[in-house]
Design an enzyme around this catalytic site. Structure first.
Site, PDB file in Angstrom:
ATOM      1  CG  ASP A   1     -13.287   3.007  -4.210  1.00  0.00           C
ATOM      2  OD1 ASP A   1     -13.621   3.537  -5.280  1.00  0.00           O
ATOM      3  OD2 ASP A   1     -14.069   2.839  -3.258  1.00  0.00           O
TER       4      ASP A   1
ATOM      5  CD  GLU B   1     -20.437   5.722  -7.098  1.00  0.00           C
ATOM      6  OE1 GLU B   1     -21.015   5.996  -6.043  1.00  0.00           O
ATOM      7  OE2 GLU B   1     -19.445   6.358  -7.510  1.00  0.00           O
TER       8      GLU B   1
ATOM      9  CG  ASP C   1     -15.497   7.325  -6.863  1.00  0.00           C
ATOM     10  OD1 ASP C   1     -16.335   6.989  -6.032  1.00  0.00           O
ATOM     11  OD2 ASP C   1     -15.174   8.521  -7.073  1.00  0.00           O
TER      12      ASP C   1
ATOM     13  CG  HIS D   1     -18.618   4.681   1.219  1.00  0.00           C
ATOM     14  ND1 HIS D   1     -18.782   3.842   0.140  1.00  0.00           N
ATOM     15  CD2 HIS D   1     -18.146   5.846   0.713  1.00  0.00           C
ATOM     16  CE1 HIS D   1     -18.410   4.471  -0.957  1.00  0.00           C
ATOM     17  NE2 HIS D   1     -18.030   5.688  -0.641  1.00  0.00           N
ATOM     18  CG  ASP D   2     -21.350   7.218  -0.833  1.00  0.00           C
ATOM     19  OD1 ASP D   2     -20.491   7.706  -0.081  1.00  0.00           O
ATOM     20  OD2 ASP D   2     -21.128   6.900  -2.010  1.00  0.00           O
TER      21      ASP D   2
HETATM   22  C1  GLC Z   1     -18.626   8.160  -4.978  1.00  0.00           C
HETATM   23  C2  GLC Z   1     -18.247   7.680  -3.596  1.00  0.00           C
HETATM   24  C3  GLC Z   1     -18.433   8.796  -2.620  1.00  0.00           C
HETATM   25  C4  GLC Z   1     -17.540   9.947  -3.040  1.00  0.00           C
HETATM   26  C5  GLC Z   1     -17.796  10.351  -4.490  1.00  0.00           C
HETATM   27  C6  GLC Z   1     -16.710  11.224  -5.004  1.00  0.00           C
HETATM   28  O1  GLC Z   1     -19.967   8.448  -5.076  1.00  0.00           O
HETATM   29  O2  GLC Z   1     -18.995   6.551  -3.248  1.00  0.00           O
HETATM   30  O3  GLC Z   1     -18.166   8.425  -1.306  1.00  0.00           O
HETATM   31  O4  GLC Z   1     -17.780  11.049  -2.211  1.00  0.00           O
HETATM   32  O5  GLC Z   1     -17.844   9.244  -5.349  1.00  0.00           O
HETATM   33  O6  GLC Z   1     -15.520  10.514  -5.180  1.00  0.00           O
END
Ligand code: GLC
Length: 559
Positions: free
Chosen positions: A98, A256, A207, A334-335
């Site tokens: 990640d 993402e 990310d 995980h979100d």
């Molecule tokens: C992304 C991750 C999340 C995190 C955020 C900040 O959305 O999936 O878990 O809190 O980025 O890094």
């Protein structure tokens, strides 16, 4: 053109903190990944995406990095990381890290220097972050530069007294955003990325990738997301990383980035573009919100499930990317809450609805991501005390709900239904204490369902959710599922989820009832020649079928 490894891959998203604790400190670690490598092999996945493993104060479980070059003590040593990569590779399993590029931790030495005018490196690092002077109201009180709202529920600005400035953080206040217009900062991140590549990783999940650029005019707005999301210049940054680092080193990337238009998606993942290989979008993730709820707002308010919305989102990305880039499918990460609790039924129809979700997702085209625990049908948390929760977001939002008039119980229910902690509880390996995850009290409580929902119980049962995930994953490759063409049947139907996937050797037909009630499906198509591949019910294929709750069947017809 030769197919890249990721084009028909199944990627396992591993939330390392909750996967397996090998050293008995209650926290998952790299030795745990090594010890449980057989799980990935058994399940038949091609790659493991490990959530952030860097040194971090763990305000946001590692997405707040304080040193990219060090492994968090919670997770082990650099030697453990290297061993994991080597062992995974021996089994032909790729490793994906990640890559957190939008922000660091406030404990990162760059930020420490940036905040402190007396720090010897202050000059160099101050502009690695995003600063604005205070504003003052009519009474002379200091106020924030804008009312922009952070993704975690508070404002995006926090005050730094020594420089008399506010710094920007679109996530928690311990996660200051980096200034991507600063070349030196960008070069430091390039060095980080190259160093990770040299460790031997095969890919990155990038990310928060659509937030890298901000509107530097800082106009006032609420919530103001448009001033720090998907601004055109972030494509330039990503393209630069792609051209200089990702492509030449042959690392796969998935970015993402929610809400991409066709034009944007092509920039991200178009075959002749350099940014990413695949796009992680969210269109299907929150199709059950009550947008009118004023107490628990946004994702926190549970409303009616919009099955059409889920289908439309998958259809949209499939159609949009067909021929121009490669698609990616997944239920959740995980979100978001556990999918069987969120879109299925974690009570009476737990197993049946988990299988329905398995069949409906994984016979669609695209590379697939499976989230840790999904393969055994793990369900949402059952926590009754606010202190059972761990996520930084939970505490701000709990206060928000209460301040808008929610009772404690109402707020707690929202957390149990919707919080990110649902997906983060320890993996349920067995019915042993702590679900076999650890030998001591885990960093986060195991869910009470573990005596019945656990891997050990499912390994020996050929009909189990786990064994059916294995079967489906092996079928995906054999039948070329990833490359097919998706067509929904009665896309507008509010209750069923039916489609064909035209693959090289024939057609996959999936028929499923997404609801906890009977549903009639009318199949206006030639049905001869279809054989049943998988089913969670007793049905025979015919033009009119009355599907019982969560009935789901997969058929195949050879051309
Ligand atoms: C992304 C991750 C999340 C995190 C955020 C900040 O959305 O999936 O878990 O809190 O980025 O890094």
């Amino acid at each position: 053109m030769n197919k890249a490894w990721w084009q028909d891959a199944v990627i396992y998203q591993c939330y390392i903190r909750s996967f397996y604790d090998a050293n008995g400190d209650g926290i998952g670690d790299f030795r745990g990944l090594i010890d449980k490598l057989q799980h990935f092999i058994d399940l038949g996945v091609d790659a493991v995406w490990v959530s952030p493993h860097y040194k971090s104060p763990m305000d946001d479980n590692g997405y707040d990095v304080s040193d990219y070059y060090q492994v968090s003590d919670d997770y082990g040593t650099l030697e453990d990381v290297k061993e994991f990569i080597a062992r995974a590779h021996q089994h032909n399993i790729k490793v994906i890290f990640d890559l957190v590029l939008n922000h660091t931790s406030d404990e990162h030495p760059w930020f420490q220097a940036a905040c402190d005018p007396n720090h010897p490196e202050h000059e160099r690092y101050h502009d690695y972050y995003i600063w604005q002077p205070p504003k003052y109201d009519a009474d002379g009180n200091r106020i924030k530069p804008t009312k922009w709202l952070s993704w975690f529920g508070g404002g995006v600005w926090d005050y730094n007294e020594p420089t008399d400035e506010y710094y920007l953080h679109i996530f928690s206040k311990k996660m200051p955003d980096l200034n991507w217009r600063n070349e030196a900062m960008k070069n430091d991140l390039k060095a980080v990325t190259k160093w990770l590549i040299d460790l031997g990783v095969d890919g990155f999940r990038v990310d928060a990738s659509n937030h890298l650029e901000k509107n530097w005019d800082f106009p006032d707005a609420y919530p103001g997301y448009e001033h720090f999301s998907s601004l055109p210049k972030h494509h330039e940054y990503l393209e630069e990383f792609g051209r200089e680092l990702f492509r030449p080193n042959n690392v796969m990337t998935m970015g993402e980035a929610g809400g991409a238009s066709k034009e944007e998606a092509e920039k991200y993942v178009g075959y002749d573009h350099d940014e990413f290989n695949m796009l992680i979008q969210f269109g299907h993730c929150w199709q059950d919100c009550d947008w009118t709820n004023q107490i628990t707002t946004g994702k926190w308010a549970k409303g009616d499930l919009n099955v059409v919305g889920i289908k439309e989102s998958f259809a949209h990305f499939h159609d949009m990317l067909k021929g121009i880039g490669h698609n990616l499918i997944y239920w959740h990460n995980h979100d978001q809450p556990r999918v069987v609790s969120h879109y299925g039924n974690d009570q009476e129809y737990w197993k049946k609805s988990a299988l329905m979700l398995l069949y409906t997702l994984y016979f669609m085209p695209g590379t697939a991501i499976v989230y840790q625990g999904e393969e055994i049908g793990m369900i949402n948390v059952d926590y009754t005390d606010l202190s059972d929760f761990r996520d930084v977001e939970v505490f701000t939002e709990y206060d928000n709900f209460r301040s808008r008039g929610a009772s404690h119980e109402y707020a707690m229910q929202a957390l149990r239904d919707r919080s990110r902690d649902n997906a983060r509880s320890p993996f349920q390996w067995s019915s042993e204490p702590y679900a076999g995850f650890s030998t001591t009290i885990p960093w986060m409580n195991v869910v009470g369902s573990y005596p019945t929902i656990n891997l050990a119980a499912q390994q020996t049962d050929p009909t189990s959710i786990f064994n059916q995930y294995k079967t489906v994953f092996s079928m995906r490759k054999k039948r070329g599922i990833s490359d097919g063409t998706l067509t929904f049947i009665e896309l507008d139907h509010p209750d069923h989820y039916c489609y064909t996937n035209k693959v090289q050797e024939g057609t996959i037909l999936v028929i499923a009832n997404f609801r906890n009630k009977e549903t009639l499906i009318t199949l206006d198509m030639e049905l001869d020649g279809y054989e049943e591949l998988l089913s969670n019910c007793q049905q025979s294929l015919q033009p009119n079928m009355i599907l019982q709750p969560y009935d789901a069947i997969v058929y195949f017809k050879k051309e």
